[in-house]
Write a protein that holds these residues in place. Structure first.
Motif, PDB file in Angstrom:
ATOM      1  N   TRP A  16       6.869  -5.871  -7.065  1.00  0.00           N
ATOM      2  CA  TRP A  16       6.531  -4.712  -5.433  1.00  0.00           C
ATOM      3  C   TRP A  16       5.500  -4.509  -6.208  1.00  0.00           C
ATOM      4  CZ3 TRP A  16       3.416  -1.036  -8.243  1.00  0.00           C
ATOM      5  CH2 TRP A  16       3.406  -1.131 -10.178  1.00  0.00           C
ATOM      6  N   CYS A  17       4.307  -4.938  -6.385  1.00  0.00           N
ATOM      7  CA  CYS A  17       2.648  -5.227  -7.022  1.00  0.00           C
ATOM      8  C   CYS A  17       1.923  -5.011  -5.106  1.00  0.00           C
ATOM      9  CB  CYS A  17       2.208  -5.541  -8.093  1.00  0.00           C
ATOM     10  SG  CYS A  17       2.123  -4.561 -10.004  1.00  0.00           S
ATOM     11  N   SER A  18       2.846  -6.808  -4.665  1.00  0.00           N
ATOM     12  CA  SER A  18       2.182  -7.104  -3.842  1.00  0.00           C
ATOM     13  C   SER A  18       3.416  -7.391  -2.614  1.00  0.00           C
ATOM     14  CB  SER A  18       2.349  -8.726  -4.199  1.00  0.00           C
ATOM     15  OG  SER A  18       2.090  -9.104  -5.101  1.00  0.00           O
ATOM     16  N   SER A  19       4.251  -5.493  -2.740  1.00  0.00           N
ATOM     17  CA  SER A  19       4.120  -5.394  -1.497  1.00  0.00           C
ATOM     18  C   SER A  19       3.574  -4.569  -0.723  1.00  0.00           C
ATOM     19  CB  SER A  19       5.764  -4.977  -1.890  1.00  0.00           C
ATOM     20  OG  SER A  19       5.317  -3.807  -2.645  1.00  0.00           O
ATOM     21  N   GLU A  20       4.459  -3.736  -0.071  1.00  0.00           N
ATOM     22  CA  GLU A  20       4.052  -2.717   1.236  1.00  0.00           C
ATOM     23  C   GLU A  20       5.100  -1.577   0.728  1.00  0.00           C
ATOM     24  OE1 GLU A  20       2.608  -3.621   5.064  1.00  0.00           O
ATOM     25  OE2 GLU A  20       1.702  -4.934   4.646  1.00  0.00           O
ATOM     26  N   MET A  21       4.321  -0.723   1.024  1.00  0.00           N
ATOM     27  CA  MET A  21       4.602   0.792   0.693  1.00  0.00           C
ATOM     28  C   MET A  21       4.346   2.235   1.636  1.00  0.00           C
ATOM     29  SD  MET A  21       5.077   1.230  -3.541  1.00  0.00           S
ATOM     30  CE  MET A  21       6.232   0.406  -4.378  1.00  0.00           C
ATOM     31  N   ALA A  22       5.193   3.107   1.828  1.00  0.00           N
ATOM     32  CA  ALA A  22       4.246   4.062   3.195  1.00  0.00           C
ATOM     33  C   ALA A  22       2.961   4.645   2.301  1.00  0.00           C
ATOM     34  CB  ALA A  22       5.591   5.654   2.665  1.00  0.00           C
ATOM     35  N   CYS A  23       2.258   4.397   3.335  1.00  0.00           N
ATOM     36  CA  CYS A  23       0.860   4.863   3.931  1.00  0.00           C
ATOM     37  C   CYS A  23       0.613   6.016   2.934  1.00  0.00           C
ATOM     38  CB  CYS A  23       0.194   5.144   4.780  1.00  0.00           C
ATOM     39  SG  CYS A  23       0.216   2.781   5.195  1.00  0.00           S
ATOM     40  N   HIS A  24       0.192   6.738   2.303  1.00  0.00           N
ATOM     41  CA  HIS A  24      -0.517   7.572   1.862  1.00  0.00           C
ATOM     42  C   HIS A  24      -1.281   8.527   3.274  1.00  0.00           C
ATOM     43  CE1 HIS A  24       1.050   7.392  -2.174  1.00  0.00           C
ATOM     44  NE2 HIS A  24       0.085   6.747  -2.525  1.00  0.00           N
ATOM     45  N   GLY A  25      -0.925   9.671   3.498  1.00  0.00           N
ATOM     46  CA  GLY A  25      -1.885  10.400   3.860  1.00  0.00           C
ATOM     47  C   GLY A  25      -1.372   9.756   5.763  1.00  0.00           C
ATOM     48  N   ALA A  26      -0.096   8.663   6.206  1.00  0.00           N
ATOM     49  CA  ALA A  26      -0.361   8.381   7.653  1.00  0.00           C
ATOM     50  C   ALA A  26      -0.793   8.792   8.339  1.00  0.00           C
ATOM     51  CB  ALA A  26       0.192   7.019   7.738  1.00  0.00           C
ATOM     52  N   GLY A  27       0.056  10.438   8.673  1.00  0.00           N
ATOM     53  CA  GLY A  27       0.119  11.077   9.892  1.00  0.00           C
ATOM     54  C   GLY A  27      -0.949  12.104  10.304  1.00  0.00           C
ATOM     55  N   ASP A  28      -0.978  12.390  11.496  1.00  0.00           N
ATOM     56  CA  ASP A  28      -2.170  13.338  11.655  1.00  0.00           C
ATOM     57  C   ASP A  28      -1.231  14.498  10.695  1.00  0.00           C
ATOM     58  OD1 ASP A  28      -2.628  11.694  13.253  1.00  0.00           O
ATOM     59  OD2 ASP A  28      -1.630  12.734  15.603  1.00  0.00           O
ATOM     60  N   ASP A  29      -0.563  15.321  10.028  1.00  0.00           N
ATOM     61  CA  ASP A  29      -0.084  16.251   8.881  1.00  0.00           C
ATOM     62  C   ASP A  29      -0.523  16.014   7.710  1.00  0.00           C
ATOM     63  OD1 ASP A  29       1.790  14.696   8.433  1.00  0.00           O
ATOM     64  OD2 ASP A  29       3.848  16.069   9.932  1.00  0.00           O
ATOM     65  N   GLY A  30      -0.854  14.490   7.651  1.00  0.00           N
ATOM     66  CA  GLY A  30      -1.110  14.078   6.644  1.00  0.00           C
ATOM     67  C   GLY A  30       0.185  13.305   6.259  1.00  0.00           C
ATOM     68  N   ASN A  31       1.497  13.781   6.070  1.00  0.00           N
ATOM     69  CA  ASN A  31       3.125  12.949   5.908  1.00  0.00           C
ATOM     70  C   ASN A  31       2.996  11.378   6.856  1.00  0.00           C
ATOM     71  OD1 ASN A  31       2.961  15.181   4.409  1.00  0.00           O
ATOM     72  ND2 ASN A  31       3.834  16.116   6.285  1.00  0.00           N
ATOM     73  N   ASN A  32       3.611  10.541   6.092  1.00  0.00           N
ATOM     74  CA  ASN A  32       3.453   9.535   6.219  1.00  0.00           C
ATOM     75  C   ASN A  32       5.447   9.521   7.129  1.00  0.00           C
ATOM     76  OD1 ASN A  32       3.878   6.768   6.945  1.00  0.00           O
ATOM     77  ND2 ASN A  32       5.297   6.428   5.200  1.00  0.00           N
ATOM     78  N   ASP A  33       5.161  10.226   8.492  1.00  0.00           N
ATOM     79  CA  ASP A  33       6.921  10.085   9.110  1.00  0.00           C
ATOM     80  C   ASP A  33       6.300   9.428   9.696  1.00  0.00           C
ATOM     81  OD1 ASP A  33       4.918  12.009  10.512  1.00  0.00           O
ATOM     82  OD2 ASP A  33       5.946  13.832  10.428  1.00  0.00           O
ATOM     83  N   ASP A  34       5.169   8.357  10.241  1.00  0.00           N
ATOM     84  CA  ASP A  34       5.659   7.622  11.488  1.00  0.00           C
ATOM     85  C   ASP A  34       5.716   5.964  11.380  1.00  0.00           C
ATOM     86  OD1 ASP A  34       2.993   6.428   9.923  1.00  0.00           O
ATOM     87  OD2 ASP A  34       1.762   6.889  11.928  1.00  0.00           O
ATOM     88  N   GLY A  35       6.412   5.509   9.596  1.00  0.00           N
ATOM     89  CA  GLY A  35       6.771   4.977   8.834  1.00  0.00           C
ATOM     90  C   GLY A  35       5.658   3.749   8.897  1.00  0.00           C
ATOM     91  N   THR A  36       4.302   4.128   9.020  1.00  0.00           N
ATOM     92  CA  THR A  36       3.421   2.973   8.417  1.00  0.00           C
ATOM     93  C   THR A  36       3.895   2.655   6.957  1.00  0.00           C
ATOM     94  OG1 THR A  36       1.885   4.037  10.635  1.00  0.00           O
ATOM     95  CG2 THR A  36       0.803   2.895   8.780  1.00  0.00           C
ATOM     96  N   THR A  37       3.465   1.490   7.026  1.00  0.00           N
ATOM     97  CA  THR A  37       3.393   1.070   5.575  1.00  0.00           C
ATOM     98  C   THR A  37       1.879   0.497   5.268  1.00  0.00           C
ATOM     99  OG1 THR A  37       4.165  -1.218   6.292  1.00  0.00           O
ATOM    100  CG2 THR A  37       5.693   0.249   5.147  1.00  0.00           C
ATOM    101  N   CYS A  38       1.351   0.312   4.415  1.00  0.00           N
ATOM    102  CA  CYS A  38       0.291  -0.088   3.459  1.00  0.00           C
ATOM    103  C   CYS A  38       0.667  -1.063   2.058  1.00  0.00           C
ATOM    104  CB  CYS A  38      -0.559   0.613   3.815  1.00  0.00           C
ATOM    105  SG  CYS A  38      -1.152   1.928   4.773  1.00  0.00           S
ATOM    106  N   PRO A  39      -0.492  -2.007   1.760  1.00  0.00           N
ATOM    107  CA  PRO A  39      -0.633  -2.392   1.377  1.00  0.00           C
ATOM    108  C   PRO A  39      -0.115  -2.255  -0.351  1.00  0.00           C
ATOM    109  CG  PRO A  39      -1.846  -3.997   2.529  1.00  0.00           C
ATOM    110  CD  PRO A  39      -1.519  -2.908   2.836  1.00  0.00           C
ATOM    111  N   VAL A  40       0.658  -2.209  -1.694  1.00  0.00           N
ATOM    112  CA  VAL A  40      -0.150  -1.470  -2.790  1.00  0.00           C
ATOM    113  C   VAL A  40      -0.956  -1.920  -3.808  1.00  0.00           C
ATOM    114  CG1 VAL A  40       0.895  -0.934  -5.230  1.00  0.00           C
ATOM    115  CG2 VAL A  40       3.315  -1.305  -2.925  1.00  0.00           C
ATOM    116  N   GLN A  41      -1.949  -0.997  -3.525  1.00  0.00           N
ATOM    117  CA  GLN A  41      -3.199  -1.421  -3.848  1.00  0.00           C
ATOM    118  C   GLN A  41      -3.360  -0.617  -5.059  1.00  0.00           C
ATOM    119  OE1 GLN A  41      -6.083   0.000  -2.016  1.00  0.00           O
ATOM    120  NE2 GLN A  41      -5.930  -1.866   0.108  1.00  0.00           N
ATOM    121  N   ASN A  42      -3.103   0.852  -6.054  1.00  0.00           N
ATOM    122  CA  ASN A  42      -3.896   1.220  -6.869  1.00  0.00           C
ATOM    123  C   ASN A  42      -1.811   1.764  -7.075  1.00  0.00           C
ATOM    124  OD1 ASN A  42      -6.385   0.990  -7.060  1.00  0.00           O
ATOM    125  ND2 ASN A  42      -6.792   2.175  -5.941  1.00  0.00           N
ATOM    126  N   TRP A  43      -1.425   2.164  -8.394  1.00  0.00           N
ATOM    127  CA  TRP A  43      -0.256   2.486  -8.549  1.00  0.00           C
ATOM    128  C   TRP A  43      -0.837   3.089 -10.337  1.00  0.00           C
ATOM    129  CZ3 TRP A  43      -1.218  -2.312  -7.994  1.00  0.00           C
ATOM    130  CH2 TRP A  43      -0.703  -3.567  -8.751  1.00  0.00           C
TER     131      TRP A  43
END
Length: 87
Positions: A16-43
Motif C-alpha cells: 500500500w506504500c506505493s499505492s494511491e489513496m483518497a487525497c486529503h482535502g481534495a474537494g472545494d469543501d475540504g472533503n474528498n467527494d470528487d474521487g481524486t486519488t494521490c500517491p501515498v506519501q506519509n502515514w
C-alpha cells in the motif's frame, strides 16, 4: 528511500506504500467527494511496526526519511531507553 527500502516491503505488508489513496482535502469543501486519488506519501504506523522496520532495515541510517509532526511520548521514552541495548 535509503538502503533499508520500502516500509511495506521491509515489514512484509502488501505494498500500500506505493499505492494511491483518497487525497486529503481534495474537494472545494475540504472533503474528498470528487474521487481524486494521490500517491501515498506519509502515514502513521504503530510503534511495534516501526520497531520491526528499524530492526529489519538495519537501523536508523537505513530507513526512509521520517516526517512526524506528532509522536507518542511514551514511545520516544521507550526507544531512548533501549538505545545501545543488544538483543
Amino acid at each position: 528511500t535509503n538502503t533499508g527500502g520500502n516500509f511495506c516491503d521491509v515489514t512484509g505488508q502488501s505494498d500500500w506504500c506505493s499505492s494511491e489513496m483518497a487525497c486529503h482535502g481534495a474537494g472545494d469543501d475540504g472533503n474528498n467527494d470528487d474521487g481524486t486519488t494521490c500517491p501515498v506519501q506519509n502515514w502513521c504506523v504503530c510503534q511495534w511496526a516501526f520497531a520491526s522496520y528499524l530492526q529489519v532495515a538495519g537501523g536508523c541510517d537505513y530507513i526512509q526519511d521520517i516526517v512526524c509532526e506528532s509522536i507518542n511520548i511514551e514511545a520516544v521514552k521507550a526507544y531512548k531507553g533501549k538505545q545501545g541495548v543488544a538483543k
